[in-house]
Design a protein around this motif. Structure first.
Motif, PDB file in Angstrom:
ATOM      1  N   GLU A   1       1.229   6.493  -6.894  1.00  0.00           N
ATOM      2  CA  GLU A   1       0.045   7.309  -7.197  1.00  0.00           C
ATOM      3  C   GLU A   1       0.379   8.795  -7.025  1.00  0.00           C
ATOM      4  O   GLU A   1       0.057   9.619  -7.889  1.00  0.00           O
ATOM      5  CB  GLU A   1      -1.100   6.920  -6.240  1.00  0.00           C
TER       6      GLU A   1
ATOM      7  N   ILE B   1       2.207   1.730  -3.495  1.00  0.00           N
ATOM      8  CA  ILE B   1       1.134   2.190  -4.388  1.00  0.00           C
ATOM      9  C   ILE B   1       0.850   3.668  -4.145  1.00  0.00           C
ATOM     10  O   ILE B   1       0.718   4.454  -5.097  1.00  0.00           O
ATOM     11  CB  ILE B   1      -0.147   1.336  -4.198  1.00  0.00           C
ATOM     12  N   SER B   2       0.795   4.078  -2.865  1.00  0.00           N
ATOM     13  CA  SER B   2       0.546   5.490  -2.559  1.00  0.00           C
ATOM     14  C   SER B   2       1.642   6.383  -3.132  1.00  0.00           C
ATOM     15  O   SER B   2       1.375   7.459  -3.660  1.00  0.00           O
ATOM     16  CB  SER B   2       0.526   5.725  -1.051  1.00  0.00           C
TER      17      SER B   2
ATOM     18  N   GLN C   1      -5.249  -1.836  -7.255  1.00  0.00           N
ATOM     19  CA  GLN C   1      -6.242  -2.560  -6.448  1.00  0.00           C
ATOM     20  C   GLN C   1      -6.944  -3.621  -7.282  1.00  0.00           C
ATOM     21  O   GLN C   1      -7.193  -4.733  -6.818  1.00  0.00           O
ATOM     22  CB  GLN C   1      -7.309  -1.591  -5.876  1.00  0.00           C
ATOM     23  N   ARG C   2      -7.268  -3.250  -8.528  1.00  0.00           N
ATOM     24  CA  ARG C   2      -8.020  -4.184  -9.372  1.00  0.00           C
ATOM     25  C   ARG C   2      -7.174  -5.385  -9.809  1.00  0.00           C
ATOM     26  O   ARG C   2      -7.658  -6.501  -9.893  1.00  0.00           O
ATOM     27  CB  ARG C   2      -8.519  -3.475 -10.635  1.00  0.00           C
TER      28      ARG C   2
ATOM     29  N   ASP D   1       0.832  -1.205   0.000  1.00  0.00           N
ATOM     30  CA  ASP D   1       0.000   0.000   0.000  1.00  0.00           C
ATOM     31  C   ASP D   1       0.865   1.253   0.000  1.00  0.00           C
ATOM     32  O   ASP D   1       0.557   2.247  -0.658  1.00  0.00           O
ATOM     33  CB  ASP D   1      -0.907   0.012   1.241  1.00  0.00           C
TER      34      ASP D   1
ATOM     35  N   GLY E   1      -3.665  -6.084  -8.903  1.00  0.00           N
ATOM     36  CA  GLY E   1      -2.496  -6.504  -8.124  1.00  0.00           C
ATOM     37  C   GLY E   1      -2.498  -7.993  -7.783  1.00  0.00           C
ATOM     38  O   GLY E   1      -1.482  -8.677  -7.915  1.00  0.00           O
ATOM     39  N   ASP E   2      -3.649  -8.512  -7.369  1.00  0.00           N
ATOM     40  CA  ASP E   2      -3.716  -9.919  -6.971  1.00  0.00           C
ATOM     41  C   ASP E   2      -3.434 -10.857  -8.144  1.00  0.00           C
ATOM     42  O   ASP E   2      -2.741 -11.866  -7.990  1.00  0.00           O
ATOM     43  CB  ASP E   2      -5.116 -10.241  -6.406  1.00  0.00           C
TER      44      ASP E   2
ATOM     45  N   SER F   1      -3.461   3.795  -8.737  1.00  0.00           N
ATOM     46  CA  SER F   1      -3.728   3.049  -7.506  1.00  0.00           C
ATOM     47  C   SER F   1      -5.016   2.227  -7.667  1.00  0.00           C
ATOM     48  O   SER F   1      -5.114   1.093  -7.181  1.00  0.00           O
ATOM     49  CB  SER F   1      -3.809   3.972  -6.287  1.00  0.00           C
ATOM     50  N   ASP F   2      -5.977   2.796  -8.372  1.00  0.00           N
ATOM     51  CA  ASP F   2      -7.202   2.060  -8.712  1.00  0.00           C
ATOM     52  C   ASP F   2      -6.836   0.795  -9.513  1.00  0.00           C
ATOM     53  O   ASP F   2      -7.304  -0.319  -9.224  1.00  0.00           O
ATOM     54  CB  ASP F   2      -8.101   3.006  -9.529  1.00  0.00           C
TER      55      ASP F   2
END
Lengths: 311, 311
Positions: free
Chosen positions: A274, A270-271, B246-247, A267, B249-250, B242-243
């Motif tokens: 971003e 990512i921050s 989240q979508r 995280d 990354g996994d 970052s969106d």
């Protein structure tokens, strides 16, 4: 052959343009009547852009005239040869749709899903027409990026894969055959490994985001826009690809050995990324920059068409 | 500023064109008098191609008139501001050359090496001017692919990196800063991870070589020819990077976890790939296809120049 487009989001409408541009009648369906009603307007804007870049020979209106909107799924599917399914990327949504399609498909109709990650086996297992289902995964927008990944489930028939391969060629796409299901298919795996290394290099402080981007956009990505990675290295050593492998195999293996412990992008990372991107491009400018990307894709498609026509 | 090019192989002459095209006087040196003598002829052919694609504004002769050939290293280096070293990729060869340069460089002269893998620390450690040495690694040919990786050794001064960064910008290249040495630098690491996955997908029978190549050249490589991977994904989710993380990354992590045991490309696999490539492109056609690639690179460079001029 008549085509049905189920799901008229960005991807579905991109497909509608592909098929209608190639001269095929296209039936559009969406569970949202509002979205469906607006579909021709949204297509028209893209078609105007294509006309401006010389990428369609007819007027936008002539292409659009091949498309019709259908609020009833059964009406949209009646007697069509091929369905391109582009609904939400969620297993339950796809499962429900495929169940609903069972009662209204002709016995020869093939269904390709635009799914970018969920394999066909996850939502076609209990479906009577599952041998005629496969993934046909495009890059967005498909009318500018020709690649389509065809990924069969274990129960997809060879005839189905062959027929969709032929159809995609016919409408000007470039289908590839993935022989069996795998996570991420081929395209996103190739993108994923590059991204992993890019994030790691940034995280470890070797390079800025902009400089990593430039390594591709001013370097590696140039050849890759008209040659794949195998052809690139085949031409990059006097003796061809085995010569190249002898010269550089050890280097690449040694790089790989530094990356044996995959970690999620944290995280915090990512921050940071971003934040750096938003310094470079404000959130309010994302749409404007996406429009820039689309224009560059159009211009590149026109450039490539011109080059290929000369060969 | 006068430039010296040491080593007049393909890479060295590519650099000579970059600097001469930008209006700088260029002195060429090679330990082989025959190779040196032939250098202007070889440059002229490339310059004619550039003129044909509108990529130089002067005639090939005007550009060539800025270049001179020097059989003596000391004469080539006398008073120059920058040396681009492009000799054989071998530590001992570079070490000997840098030793020889010690006695004939002006106190301000900077030396950039075209080395694609050997770091500057491997051949400048015992050199008196080591703080003015760094790697300036191009993609071939540098007059068509603007990227240049600047990689300092730990003893390279910041002023040196800054000066070469400025010089590269001045002559129309796109320099990036790699903050410290690492195996493969940035460009070949990014290429390496993509190749690793490509070889593995082929080896495991998922896809043909041609289809993997098409995934790039008809898909991912299109955007990458004008945007890097970070900007690509920043524009690929409504909420930015970052969106996107989240979508997806996994998915990417799960792909990475399948590749934790790096293996060399086996001899058997290399033979199989070589055989398949040679079915597609006979060894006797490698040169012809490389010429095709060079023409496509020229046309792409002209296309990109035109696009960027409109922005």
């Amino acid at each position: 052959m008549t085509i049905a487009i189920v799901g008229t989001g960005l991807v579905g409408l991109g497909w509608a343009i592909v098929f209608a541009r190639a001269g095929l009648p296209v039936r559009l369906h969406d569970k949202s009547p509002e979205q469906l009603k607006d579909a021709p307007n949204r297509m028209q804007q893209s078609l105007r852009d294509l006309a401006e870049y010389g990428l369609i020979q007819e007027s936008p209106e002539e292409v659009l005239a091949r498309c019709s909107c259908h609020e009833e799924l059964a009406e949209a599917l009646q007697g069509v040869g091929y369905v391109q399914e582009s609904v939400l990327e969620r297993v339950d949504v796809k499962q429900n749709l495929y169940k609903a399609m069972e009662s209204c498909l002709a016995p020869h109709t093939i269904v390709g899903s635009s799914s970018s990650g969920i394999p066909a086996s996850a939502f076609t297992q209990d479906i009577s027409f599952r041998s005629r289902c496969l993934i046909a995964h495009p890059v967005n927008p498909p009318y500018l990026a020709p690649i389509v990944e065809l990924v069969p489930a274990s129960w997809t028939s060879t005839d189905t894969v062959d027929a969709v391969h032929q159809l995609m060629n016919r409408v000007g796409q470039h289908p590839i055959r993935v022989n069996r299901e795998l996570e991420g298919f081929v395209l996103n795996r190739l993108q994923g490994v590059l991204l992993r290394e890019a994030w790691a290099l940034y995280d470890e402080g070797y390079c800025s985001l902009e400089d990593i981007d430039a390594t591709i956009s001013k370097g590696l990505g140039l050849r890759w826009s008209f040659m794949g990675p195998f052809e690139t290295i085949d031409l990059n050593a006097p003796g061809g690809i085995s010569d190249y492998a002898q010269r550089l195999g050890d280097l690449y293996l040694s790089i790989d050995k530094e990356r044996t412990n995959p970690q999620p992008w944290s995280d915090e990372l990512i921050s940071k990324v971003e934040h750096e991107r938003r310094q470079r491009l404000a959130a309010s400018k994302l749409v404007e920059r996406s429009n820039w990307r689309d224009r560059r894709m159009m211009a590149l498609a026109a450039h490539k068409q011109h080059q290929e026509a000369q060969e």
